[in-house]
Scaffold this motif. Structure first.
Motif, PDB file in Angstrom:
ATOM      1  N   SER A  44       9.301  33.658   8.479  1.00 23.48           N
ATOM      2  CA  SER A  44       8.676  33.486   9.791  1.00 23.48           C
ATOM      3  C   SER A  44       9.478  34.206  10.872  1.00 23.48           C
ATOM      4  O   SER A  44      10.668  33.922  11.075  1.00 23.48           O
ATOM      5  N   ALA A  45       8.827  35.111  11.576  1.00 20.48           N
ATOM      6  CA  ALA A  45       9.491  35.827  12.665  1.00 20.48           C
ATOM      7  C   ALA A  45       9.789  34.917  13.851  1.00 20.48           C
ATOM      8  O   ALA A  45      10.619  35.249  14.698  1.00 20.48           O
ATOM      9  N   GLU A  46       9.122  33.782  13.907  1.00 24.19           N
ATOM     10  CA  GLU A  46       9.334  32.847  15.016  1.00 24.19           C
ATOM     11  C   GLU A  46      10.639  32.063  14.860  1.00 24.19           C
ATOM     12  O   GLU A  46      11.249  31.657  15.858  1.00 24.19           O
ATOM     13  N   PRO A  88       4.974  43.468  11.977  1.00 30.56           N
ATOM     14  CA  PRO A  88       4.870  42.346  12.925  1.00 30.56           C
ATOM     15  C   PRO A  88       6.182  41.583  13.093  1.00 30.56           C
ATOM     16  O   PRO A  88       6.467  41.069  14.182  1.00 30.56           O
ATOM     17  N   PHE A  89       7.001  41.511  12.041  1.00 32.52           N
ATOM     18  CA  PHE A  89       8.294  40.834  12.144  1.00 32.52           C
ATOM     19  C   PHE A  89       9.186  41.568  13.146  1.00 32.52           C
ATOM     20  O   PHE A  89       9.793  40.947  14.036  1.00 32.52           O
ATOM     21  N   GLU A  97       8.212  43.644  15.527  1.00 36.70           N
ATOM     22  CA  GLU A  97       7.622  43.588  16.864  1.00 36.70           C
ATOM     23  C   GLU A  97       7.919  42.247  17.536  1.00 36.70           C
ATOM     24  O   GLU A  97       8.186  42.192  18.746  1.00 36.70           O
ATOM     25  N   THR A  98       7.887  41.169  16.762  1.00 36.04           N
ATOM     26  CA  THR A  98       8.155  39.844  17.320  1.00 36.04           C
ATOM     27  C   THR A  98       9.636  39.677  17.658  1.00 36.04           C
ATOM     28  O   THR A  98       9.998  39.220  18.754  1.00 36.04           O
ATOM     29  N   CYS A  99      10.504  40.046  16.744  1.00 35.01           N
ATOM     30  CA  CYS A  99      11.940  39.797  16.925  1.00 35.01           C
ATOM     31  C   CYS A  99      12.572  40.691  17.986  1.00 35.01           C
ATOM     32  O   CYS A  99      13.532  40.284  18.649  1.00 35.01           O
ATOM     33  N   ASP A 107      10.658  42.547  20.368  1.00 34.74           N
ATOM     34  CA  ASP A 107       9.752  42.788  21.501  1.00 34.74           C
ATOM     35  C   ASP A 107       9.461  44.271  21.668  1.00 34.74           C
ATOM     36  O   ASP A 107       9.587  44.847  22.750  1.00 34.74           O
ATOM     37  N   THR A 158       6.726  47.628  20.364  1.00 35.27           N
ATOM     38  CA  THR A 158       5.423  47.976  19.805  1.00 35.27           C
ATOM     39  C   THR A 158       5.602  49.171  18.887  1.00 35.27           C
ATOM     40  O   THR A 158       6.048  50.233  19.328  1.00 35.27           O
TER      41      THR A 158
END
Length: 250
Positions: A95-97, A147-148, A150-152, A154, A156
């Motif tokens: 989970s990237a969160e 997506p990992f 991009e999330t971690c 910030d 694009t």
């Protein structure tokens, strides 16, 4: 197979129409004269070809990657193979969160670079490394790596993307990257390590074991560098299955 052999990015052209074009001798944009399809579709194809040449002159394959199905984006590779970047990441979880990226390896032009958390792995560094790439190649990166990141960080990541998992499935290659490598005879000069081992190695490094980080980096680099021969094999097999098979039926 090059993009100039392709017609399915055109709205209204599916695989059946494209194959009909090939079977009637229209195997390249240069050979298109509008005689095989109706006038409306012919106009659309001619516009696509004119605009497509402009994109290719700039080394930009993004419009084709966006228009092609995920399993067909391999067609972009031959046009920009020298500017293709192969990417793989290691993380502390799924989970990237709640988890972190530990290492990122990029392989391009015969050189592999690896960036490490809390050393030189930053969003700015990733952006700089990718800015000159015409194509990004991963394995399961569409759902995980990109997506990992991009999330971690910030960022694009908008480089045209080939996720090899999809074209592999198209030619009957299922399972994870290492399983497919073994099936194809792609070697790696290191012990067999799993994603779970990669998490363990990072935690061992955090506890002071520098050798664990060296092993993790070696594992990440092998995953990344081996994407290049996999891309070559997949592109060759799909070229034979999709393009040469149609010509054999002429």
């Amino acid at each position: 197979m090059r993009i100039e052999n392709s017609f399915i990015p055109v709205r209204g052209v599916g695989e059946t129409t494209e194959r009909r074009l090939w079977e009637n001798g229209v195997t390249h944009w240069d050979e298109f004269d509008g005689s095989v399809v109706g006038s409306t579709l012919a106009d659309r194809i001619e516009t696509f070809i004119d605009e497509g040449r402009t994109h290719l002159e700039r080394g930009d394959v993004s419009v084709f990657a966006e228009a092609l199905p995920a399993a067909s984006r391999w067609r972009c590779y031959e046009n920009v193979s020298d500017e293709t970047c192969f990417l793989d990441i290691e993380t502390t979880g799924l989970s990237a969160e709640t988890n972190h990226v530990t290492t990122v390896s990029l392989h391009q032009g015969g050189e592999t670079k690896t960036f490490v958390k809390e050393r030189d792995l930053t969003g700015d560094r990733l952006a700089r490394e990718l800015e000159d790439s015409a194509l990004l190649v991963t394995f399961n990166g569409q759902r995980f790596d990109v997506p990992f990141l991009e999330t971690c960080f910030d960022v694009t990541i908008d480089v045209p993307h080939v996720d090899l998992m999809y074209p592999c499935k198209k030619i009957g290659l299922d399972g994870g990257l290492k399983t497919i490598e073994q099936e194809l005879g792609i070697d790696r000069d290191m012990p067999d390590i799993s994603g779970r081992d990669a998490v363990r190695l990072w935690h061992e490094y955090e506890r002071g074991d520098d050798g664990a980080l060296e092993t993790l980096i070696e594992y990440n680099r092998a995953d990344t560098a081996n994407l290049e021969p996999l891309m070559e094999i997949v592109a060759d097999r799909l070229h034979e299955r999709v393009f040469e098979a149609a010509l054999a039926d002429e």
